[in-house]
Design an enzyme around this catalytic site. Structure first.
Site, PDB file in Angstrom:
ATOM      1  N   SER A  14      -9.527   3.538   5.192  1.00  0.00           N
ATOM      2  CA  SER A  14      -8.381   4.173   5.816  1.00  0.00           C
ATOM      3  C   SER A  14      -8.807   4.798   7.145  1.00  0.00           C
ATOM      4  O   SER A  14      -9.299   4.096   8.015  1.00  0.00           O
ATOM      5  CB  SER A  14      -7.745   5.179   4.855  1.00  0.00           C
ATOM      6  OG  SER A  14      -6.465   5.559   5.282  1.00  0.00           O
ATOM      7  N   GLU A  17      -0.319  -2.568   1.324  1.00  0.00           N
ATOM      8  CA  GLU A  17      -0.788  -1.280   1.830  1.00  0.00           C
ATOM      9  C   GLU A  17       0.332  -0.245   1.936  1.00  0.00           C
ATOM     10  O   GLU A  17       0.129   0.944   1.693  1.00  0.00           O
ATOM     11  CB  GLU A  17      -1.416  -1.462   3.221  1.00  0.00           C
ATOM     12  CG  GLU A  17      -2.706  -2.257   3.251  1.00  0.00           C
ATOM     13  CD  GLU A  17      -3.923  -1.419   2.914  1.00  0.00           C
ATOM     14  OE1 GLU A  17      -3.762  -0.202   2.648  1.00  0.00           O
ATOM     15  OE2 GLU A  17      -5.037  -1.972   2.911  1.00  0.00           O
ATOM     16  N   HIS A  72      -2.297   0.967  -0.821  1.00  0.00           N
ATOM     17  CA  HIS A  72      -3.351   1.600  -0.022  1.00  0.00           C
ATOM     18  C   HIS A  72      -4.247   2.477  -0.902  1.00  0.00           C
ATOM     19  O   HIS A  72      -3.763   3.339  -1.639  1.00  0.00           O
ATOM     20  CB  HIS A  72      -2.705   2.460   1.065  1.00  0.00           C
ATOM     21  CG  HIS A  72      -3.659   3.048   2.048  1.00  0.00           C
ATOM     22  ND1 HIS A  72      -4.314   2.295   2.978  1.00  0.00           N
ATOM     23  CD2 HIS A  72      -4.063   4.340   2.244  1.00  0.00           C
ATOM     24  CE1 HIS A  72      -5.076   3.093   3.725  1.00  0.00           C
ATOM     25  NE2 HIS A  72      -4.948   4.328   3.291  1.00  0.00           N
TER      26      HIS A  72
END
Length: 528
Positions: free
Chosen positions: A190, A330, A423
């Protein structure tokens, strides 16, 4: 104990690991060092206790079930590093080193999070695992350089500079803890993945790592100085309790009394005040600047000379082997307080207005149902993470070996609630933490064993890559000609140019990323 920069530090035995925690890699960024680049470590007398993690960077507290949350947590004296090595490492061993950069949107997170000890990596006996803290939010990722004066200089890209300082510390000291300074792999997820792709373009980071792994990297979330200056001005307006706006001080111009006030306010503000203003700015940004995220690296022309994707495309980035990939869906988790992606009807429409004429129809065919939630979540996730990662893979593969992956495996509960392989879902299994409550919850309706096995395979590939800069023979290199991608699922497989229709749509919709010779489209990105 070991001798490191600054003095001696004692470690502890923690299960099958040796651990040295909370070691300073720079001077505390306090007082006159607030808003300044990391300064050299201050030496200490005697032996420093290395049993506990250092303070986390100032950030909003994350509420826990059944407990109240204070407005903030952490301390500005947060620049510390942790090393975890196999317990049976021989005195002359030099194992490859894996340096993990935590995520959290450059706003939250720390090296003490579940991934910070790296038991699943160092516990194999094959690598030394390193994690560290860096400055976050307004203290690390807003650019107040326009308010710098000769009497009180202010530096930019502080969180990014901290990361380079930490890598310098590792390079200089890791041999004392059994690591090989010539085999350092930097990896992150991330915002940590964004850090990795950004570090490829930072001249000061050259020579500090030999391989890189970028997981779910919002690689395009790096902004021009003009936009960063606007956010800094808005932040100061919030902090001072007035209306955002006004012209920032021209660098190098004589300071007038009214221009000195913002600098004084930045210096005098408490951590709580800074975080309160940051919260307001963060909440405003997704609507005011669809697709953008206010806490991110800045192209300052100096420490970061150009956008990383441009640097990678032009062959000016560090040409190290790279593993890069994303998760299949995601964007599905970015709702509620995490709603930062361009996944709402108004934000999507704003991006369509900025896109080149005629590309919207192609995009709508690639995401049938826009702006309904499922299609919108995929549009936002691909905008923020997947498409920029494909561009990095394409461009970097022209200059260095690249291997691409996509994590598709989602336990049954996540599929039932519509999150799927969202995600961050790979992190618990990659770090061998399938026994923690969150992992038990998401596997409560089945799928725990396939989930754990996928993490085992992934971890094996990550470690192999750290050891040799290569992957197993079953995972071919990525090129622009075939875009071979490892799909991590119940059974792994290789796909060529997955989601080709989406990629082609984005090539036209974001021409700055797709083709540098065409007109400029939206240039923002999101950091998770």
């Amino acid at each position: 104990m070991v001798q490191v920069t600054g003095g001696r530090v004692s470690g502890i035995r923690d299960g099958q690991l040796l651990a040295w925690r909370g070691i300073p890699y720079a001077a505390p960024p306090l007082g006159t060092l607030r808003w300044r680049a990391p300064a050299p470590v201050l030496p200490w007398d005697g032996v420093r206790d290395g049993s506990a993690f250092g303070p986390v960077a100032p950030q909003p507290a994350r509420p826990r079930v059944g407990r109240g949350a204070s407005p903030h947590l952490g301390a500005e004296d947060c620049l510390t590093v942790n090393v975890h090595a196999p317990i049976d490492i021989a005195p002359d061993d030099r194992l490859p080193v894996m340096v993990f950069i935590h995520g959290g949107g450059y706003y939250q997170g720390s090296s003490a999070d579940f991934a910070g000890q790296g038991e699943g990596f160092a516990g194999t006996g094959r690598v030394v695992f390193v994690s560290f803290n860096y400055r976050l939010g307004p203290l690390g990722y807003l650019d107040f350089g326009a308010y710098s004066t000769p009497e009180r200089p202010i530096d930019g890209n502080l969180g990014l500079r901290d990361q380079v300082a930490a890598l310098n510390w590792v390079h200089e000291n890791i041999a004392a803890m059994g690591g090989d300074p010539d085999r350092i792999t930097v990896f992150g997820e991330s915002a940590g993945g964004n850090a990795v792709t950004t570090l490829l373009a930072v001249p000061a980071a050259r020579g500090l790592f030999a391989q890189a792994i970028a997981q779910s990297a919002p690689a395009n979330a790096v902004y021009p100085a003009e936009l960063a200056a606007r956010w800094a001005s808005e932040f100061l307006g919030i902090l001072q309790g007035g209306v955002p706006g006004g012209s920032p001080v021209v660098p190098g111009a004589p300071a007038r009394p009214e221009e000195s006030r913002p600098t004084g306010r930045l210096l005098a503000a408490s951590v709580a005040e800074l975080l309160a203003a940051a919260h307001v700015l963060q909440q405003r940004t997704p609507e005011a600047y669809p697709g953008a995220y206010c806490f991110a690296p800045v192209v300052d022309g100096d420490f970061l000379p150009e956008p990383p994707i441009d640097s990678i495309r032009r062959g000016r980035a560090v040409p190290v082997p790279l593993v890069i990939g994303t998760n299949e869906r995601e964007g599905t988790v970015f709702r509620g307080r995490m709603d930062i992606l361009p996944g709402t009807a108004t934000r999507i429409e704003a991006l369509f207005r900025l896109a080149p004429s005629g590309t919207g129809q192609v995009m709508r065919r690639a995401y049938p149902g826009l702006p309904r939630w499922r299609a919108a979540a995929d549009f936002g996730g691909d905008y923020g993470f997947w498409y920029p990662s494909t561009r990095v893979a394409d461009f970097h593969s022209r200059h260095a070996p690249v291997h691409a992956y996509r994590f598709d495996l989602a336990p049954r509960l996540l599929r039932l609630v519509g999150l799927d392989a969202t995600h961050g879902v790979e992190m618990l299994t990659l770090f061998d933490r399938t026994d923690v409550p969150l992992a038990r919850t998401i596997t409560s309706l089945g799928g725990r064993e396939p989930y754990a096995r996928a993490g085992d395979r992934m971890r094996h590939e990550w470690i192999r890559f750290a050891e040799s800069g290569t992957t197993s023979g079953a995972w071919p290199a990525y090129t622009e000609q075939d875009r071979a991608t490892l799909i991590i699922d119940d059974e792994d497989r290789i796909e060529r140019d997955p989601h080709q229709d989406r990629r082609i749509a984005w090539d036209g919709f974001l021409p700055r990323l797709g083709n540098p010779t065409t007109a400029t489209g939206p240039e923002t990105g999101s950091a998770g």
